[in-house]
Design an enzyme around this catalytic site. Structure first.
Site, PDB file in Angstrom:
ATOM      1  N   ASP A  43      11.719  -5.066 -15.051  1.00 52.24           N
ATOM      2  CA  ASP A  43      10.495  -5.799 -15.356  1.00 52.24           C
ATOM      3  C   ASP A  43       9.709  -5.942 -14.060  1.00 52.24           C
ATOM      4  O   ASP A  43      10.103  -6.688 -13.157  1.00 52.24           O
ATOM      5  CB  ASP A  43      10.844  -7.167 -15.938  1.00 52.24           C
ATOM      6  CG  ASP A  43       9.621  -7.894 -16.470  1.00 52.24           C
ATOM      7  OD1 ASP A  43       8.491  -7.474 -16.148  1.00 52.24           O
ATOM      8  OD2 ASP A  43       9.786  -8.885 -17.203  1.00 52.24           O
ATOM      9  N   GLU A  80       1.346   4.075  -3.112  1.00 44.60           N
ATOM     10  CA  GLU A  80       0.963   3.679  -1.753  1.00 44.60           C
ATOM     11  C   GLU A  80       1.488   4.696  -0.760  1.00 44.60           C
ATOM     12  O   GLU A  80       2.705   4.886  -0.626  1.00 44.60           O
ATOM     13  CB  GLU A  80       1.506   2.291  -1.414  1.00 44.60           C
ATOM     14  CG  GLU A  80       1.148   1.850   0.004  1.00 44.60           C
ATOM     15  CD  GLU A  80       1.678   0.477   0.355  1.00 44.60           C
ATOM     16  OE1 GLU A  80       1.661   0.116   1.541  1.00 44.60           O
ATOM     17  OE2 GLU A  80       2.114  -0.224  -0.568  1.00 44.60           O
ATOM     18  N   HIS A 119      -1.280   5.127   8.501  1.00 46.35           N
ATOM     19  CA  HIS A 119      -1.918   4.953   7.198  1.00 46.35           C
ATOM     20  C   HIS A 119      -3.238   5.707   7.124  1.00 46.35           C
ATOM     21  O   HIS A 119      -3.569   6.295   6.089  1.00 46.35           O
ATOM     22  CB  HIS A 119      -2.142   3.464   6.926  1.00 46.35           C
ATOM     23  CG  HIS A 119      -0.966   2.808   6.267  1.00 46.35           C
ATOM     24  ND1 HIS A 119      -0.852   2.686   4.904  1.00 46.35           N
ATOM     25  CD2 HIS A 119       0.154   2.257   6.795  1.00 46.35           C
ATOM     26  CE1 HIS A 119       0.290   2.077   4.613  1.00 46.35           C
ATOM     27  NE2 HIS A 119       0.922   1.802   5.743  1.00 46.35           N
ATOM     28  N   LYS A 128       9.012 -15.453 -12.956  1.00 43.19           N
ATOM     29  CA  LYS A 128       7.788 -14.693 -12.686  1.00 43.19           C
ATOM     30  C   LYS A 128       6.681 -15.549 -12.079  1.00 43.19           C
ATOM     31  O   LYS A 128       5.497 -15.284 -12.291  1.00 43.19           O
ATOM     32  CB  LYS A 128       7.284 -14.008 -13.972  1.00 43.19           C
ATOM     33  CG  LYS A 128       8.304 -13.079 -14.597  1.00 43.19           C
ATOM     34  CD  LYS A 128       7.823 -12.511 -15.919  1.00 43.19           C
ATOM     35  CE  LYS A 128       8.922 -11.668 -16.549  1.00 43.19           C
ATOM     36  NZ  LYS A 128       8.556 -11.162 -17.883  1.00 43.19           N
TER      37      LYS A 128
END
EC number: 1.1.1.34
Length: 885
Positions: A764, A558, A863, A688
């Site tokens: 993770d 990004e 951006h 998660k």
């Protein structure tokens, strides 16, 4: 039978290195202190005046002793020179350790156990050095260094002891018996030297059988997380050396040694027990000795200096022969360290055809980014053995090369990850002379026979034949890495299999797979591997946190994320830095089971101190680090859900605490036999998945971080005002998130920073769901309320510095940047807590910069400029009503 006993001994020593080392050192110390209680305190020259202490030494004896010392030093020098030819500095270090400790043990025996003076070492040490043999020690070290894991290290050490132990034992026995013959000569100096020689052999044997294998195992275990790109024991080119004939004992030689030993035993028995001198002669000799002693009685004197000064003066005062010996040792040491490095490297390069110019000259012009050494056929006449072996390897590569798919040989960029010597070691394993593989695939039956042959294996099969066996279901596709001679070849074959099934066969062309250490991946990180995904890694910083500066690695695709976070770090640094605290530390998996007798009864029992103590004892017994802190329970009908909250050291902790949970459930089942366990995890953790329980109760590390940004920094660096940022934060992060019904999402983009750091540091990535829970608060502060106070509270950062992806070398490099790689030795768990604080501090920097961009109206503009640079946005206006004054 004998080999099996030595194998068991080697496995025990390698599996318990600390116990063996401590036991050996303890025994040595006991021998050193033994004569403190049993011996006398007579020290000639210090507290006793011994008439026979100062003896005239013949010049011939001095010359012989000096020559012996010089020969011993040269012998050790040449032994280390031969070790250097192997190309491994670790064998040198291990062999040096073996030499030093053997010398220490031997010196201890001479000085204390036999009540000798330090002067006895002048004659003893040269014979010790002449009798020590580093070849056996280096052979055992090569067994260990050919391993790929710690378990394999132990097995290879046991295998080496099984092979070398019987031979070394027999050699030590023969040497002792042969040298021991000199103790019966009647010549006093010869008897002393032979006695020293026997003790030298025994000391070396003792160290080789106990201390040395334990030390090798411990050194390799402590070096698992090497900074050099791969574990130091992954010297695959030793594997072929170990299979050679030099380690196999010659049966003829063994029989000769056994016969010689029996003969020498008879000689010793006859000389010492059968042919004893008559008692009359012994009595006469004893009377002569007693008369001599009476004439030369030692007189006690008062020491003029302390004992250590006495020994120090004796060691400092050097004779001419000692000066000669020391000078020779220093010259050889300087030559070995400073002047032989280039010579050794050139010798090794000549012996290694992979690094020779003939090998690497072809692919230089093809692709500078692709490192694929291809051997070049040379039609000249060769006469040396090395060059003939190289030609055989070239022919083998030429036979295998046409079997590679056309897409694999096309020019494409390939990334290099890890140590470049890994390719060389892998290629060395494959390059064996006289391996002829036909271009056409052979029948499956013949290929299966070759694959099952222990002396041949997969390296004698072409890729096409392996693919043929996989398609015929003889080889499972998921086992390709374990069956091939290298992991990389297994990955390459799987890519060829997969390419034929894809809509576009060339889809994998730009997914790299070469030059990666797959041994760290297999069985730990990923299965059915077809390559690795290079992700750009940027750095934000320095982040001033708790008085320290951190350069934070971030892996992301990004645009503007790293730059924005870097701006936030700069603003925090100019404001004096941030402070952080760990609020809680623990992982909380869960179990679910139906009513054992009654869910409420079980819940009530677990809430009692007695019940919790029983479960805690069972839970804590499963790990050195896992410590149960509390239990949180919830009843739903017949089901009882339990949250186990525990500390987990530097690990993220799921596997560790799952093991403790199973043990605790087994103990709970003893008290409630009718209990039925439905699942170890019942989603009450919650792992998660977004959940209010993690937001409220916390999970993993709970961290809070704060900073004060001066008004000047807000205006000049962040390009906005404190008032604007506070208003945007309230309306966006607080009110806006509440309107959306968010759980733990009271922030601008915490997940961006968390995920980027997680990917870079081997965490993770899916844990970002719960780890990104964050509330960002801003308020005006300072005397004039123009300074900006910002805080970020993250109650559920699930993170660790050991296990999982943290074992991969690129991820370890990022952890090393932060100083948190591996487990903390001084304070277990501190590295993981420090990493959690860094994550929270970096999130705060990212929040600060993004909120400033929103308040100033710069977000869309930045951006679009960075991600769509071809568009002219010079006149694009901001989108926010509040801008910097």
């Amino acid at each position: 039978m004998l080999s099996r006993l030595f194998r068991m001994h080697g496995l025990f020593v390698a599996s318990h290195p600390w116990e063996v080392i401590v036991g050996t050192v303890t025994l040595t110390i006991c021998m050193m202190s033994m004569n403190m209680f049993t011996g006398n305190d007579k020290i000639c020259g210090w507290n006793y005046e011994c008439p026979k202490f100062e003896e005239d030494v013949l010049s011939s004896d001095i010359i012989i002793l000096t020559i012996t010392r010089c020969i011993a030093i040269l012998y050790i020098y040449f032994q280390f020179q031969n070790l250097r030819q192997l190309g491994s500095k670790y064998i040198l270090g291990i062999a040096g350790l073996f030499t030093i400790f053997s010398s220490f043990v031997f010196s201890t025996v001479v000085i204390h156990f036999l009540d000798k003076e330090l002067t006895g070492l002048n004659e003893a040490l040269p014979f010790f050095l002449l009798l020590i043999d580093l070849s056996r020690a280096s052979a055992l070290a090569k067994f260990a260094l050919s391993s790929n894991s710690q378990d394999e290290v132990r097995e290879n050490i046991a295998r080496g002891m099984a092979i070398l132990g019987p031979t070394f034992t027999l050699d030590a026995l023969v040497e002792c018996l042969v040298i021991g013959v000199g103790t019966m000569s009647g010549v006093r100096q010869l008897e002393i030297m032979c006695c020293f020689g026997c003790m030298s052999v025994l000391a070396t044997y003792f160290v080789f059988m106990t201390f040395f294998p334990a030390c090798v195992s411990l050194v390799l275990e402590l070096s698992r997380e090497s900074r050099e790109g791969r574990p130091i024991w992954q010297l695959s080119h030793f594997a072929r050396v170990l299979e050679g004939e030099e380690n196999k004992p010659n049966p003829v030689t063994q029989r000769v040694k056994i016969i010689m030993s029996l003969g020498l035993v008879l000689v010793h028995a006859h000389s010492r027990w059968i042919a004893d001198p008559s008692p009359q002669n012994s009595t006469a000799d004893n009377s002569k000795v007693s008369l001599g002693l009476d004439e030369n009685v030692s007189k006690r004197i008062e020491p003029s200096v302390s004992l250590w000064q006495f020994y120090l003066s004796k060691m400092i005062s050097m004779d001419i022969e000692q000066v000669i010996t020391l000078t020779l040792a220093l010259l050889l040491a300087v030559k070995y360290i400073f002047f032989e490095q280039a010579e050794t490297e050139s010798t090794l390069s000549l012996k290694n055809p992979i690094t020779s110019p003939v090998v690497t000259q072809k692919k230089v012009t093809d692709d500078c980014c692709r490192r694929e050494p291809t051997l070049v056929r040379n039609d000249q006449k060769f006469h040396t053995v090395e060059e003939e072996a190289r030609i055989n390897r070239e022919r083998k590569v030429e036979v295998i090369k046409p079997l590679v798919a056309e897409t694999d040989t096309s020019s494409r960029p390939t990334f290099v990850v890890g140590n470049s010597t890994l390719d060389s070691s892998l290629e060395l394993e494959m390059q064996e002379p006289e391996i002829q593989i036909p271009s056409e695939p052979r029948p499956n039956e013949e290929c299966l026979q070759i694959l099952g042959n222990a002396e041949k294996g997969a390296k004698f099969l072409s890729d096409a034949e392996i693919i043929q066996l996989v398609n015929a279901k003889h080889i499972p596709a998921y086992k390709l890495e374990t069956l091939m001679e290298t992991h990389e070849r297994g990955v390459s074959i799987r890519r060829q299999l997969l390419s034929k099934k894809l809509p576009e066969p060339s889809s994998l062309q730009y997914l790299p797979y070469r030059d990666y250490n797959y041994s760290l991946v297999m069985g730990a990180c990923c299965e059915n591997v077809i390559g690795y995904m290079p992700i750009p890694v940027g750095v934000a910083g320095p982040l001033c946190l708790d008085g320290k500066e951190f350069q934070v690695p971030m892996a992301t695709t990004e645009g503007c994320l790293v730059a924005s976070t870097n701006r936030g770090c700069r603003a925090i640094g100019l404001g004096g830095g941030a402070s952080s605290r760990i609020l809680a530390d623990g992982m909380t998996p869960v179990v679910r089971f139906p009513r054992a007798c009654d869910s409420a009864e079980v819940k009530a029992w677990l809430e009692t101190p007695e019940g919790f103590a029983v479960i805690k004892e069972a839970f804590d017994s499963t790990s050195r680090f896992a410590r149960l802190q509390k239990l949180q329970m919830s009843v739903a009908g017949r089901n009882l859900y339990i949250r186990f909250q525990s500390r987990s050291g530097d690990a993220m902790g799921m596997n560790m605490i799952s093991k403790g949970t199973e043990k605790a459930l087994s103990k709970l089942h003893e008290y409630f036999p009718e209990m039925q366990i439905l699942a170890v995890s019942g989603n009450y953790c919650t792992d998660k998945k977004p959940a209010a329980v993690n937001w409220i109760e916390g999970r993993g590390k709970s961290v809070v971080c704060e900073a004060v940004i001066p008004a000047k920094v807000v205006r000049e660096v962040l390009k906005t005002t404190t008032e604007a940022m506070v208003e945007v934060n309230i309306n966006k992060n607080l009110v806006g998130s509440a309107m959306a019904g968010s759980i733990g999402g009271y922030n601008a983009h915490a997940a961006n920073i968390v995920t980027a750091i997680y990917i870079a540091c081997g965490q993770d990535a899916a844990q970002n769901v719960g780890s990104s829970n964050c509330i960002t608060l801003m308020e005006a502060s300072g005397p004039t309320n123009e300074d900006l106070y910002i805080s970020c509270t993250m109650p559920s950062i699930e993170i660790g510095t050991v296990g999982g992806g943290t074992s991969l070398l690129p991820q370890q490099a990022c952890l090393q940047m932060l100083g948190v790689q591996g487990a903390c030795k001084d304070n277990p768990g501190e590295n993981a807590r420090q990493l959690a604080r860094i994550v929270c501090g970096t999130v705060m920097a990212g929040e600060l910069s993004l909120m400033a961009a929103l308040a100033a109206g710069h977000l869309v503009r930045s951006h679009m400029i960075h991600n769509r640079s071809k568009i002219n946005l010079q006149d694009l206006q901001g989108t926010c009503t509040k801008k910097a004054a």
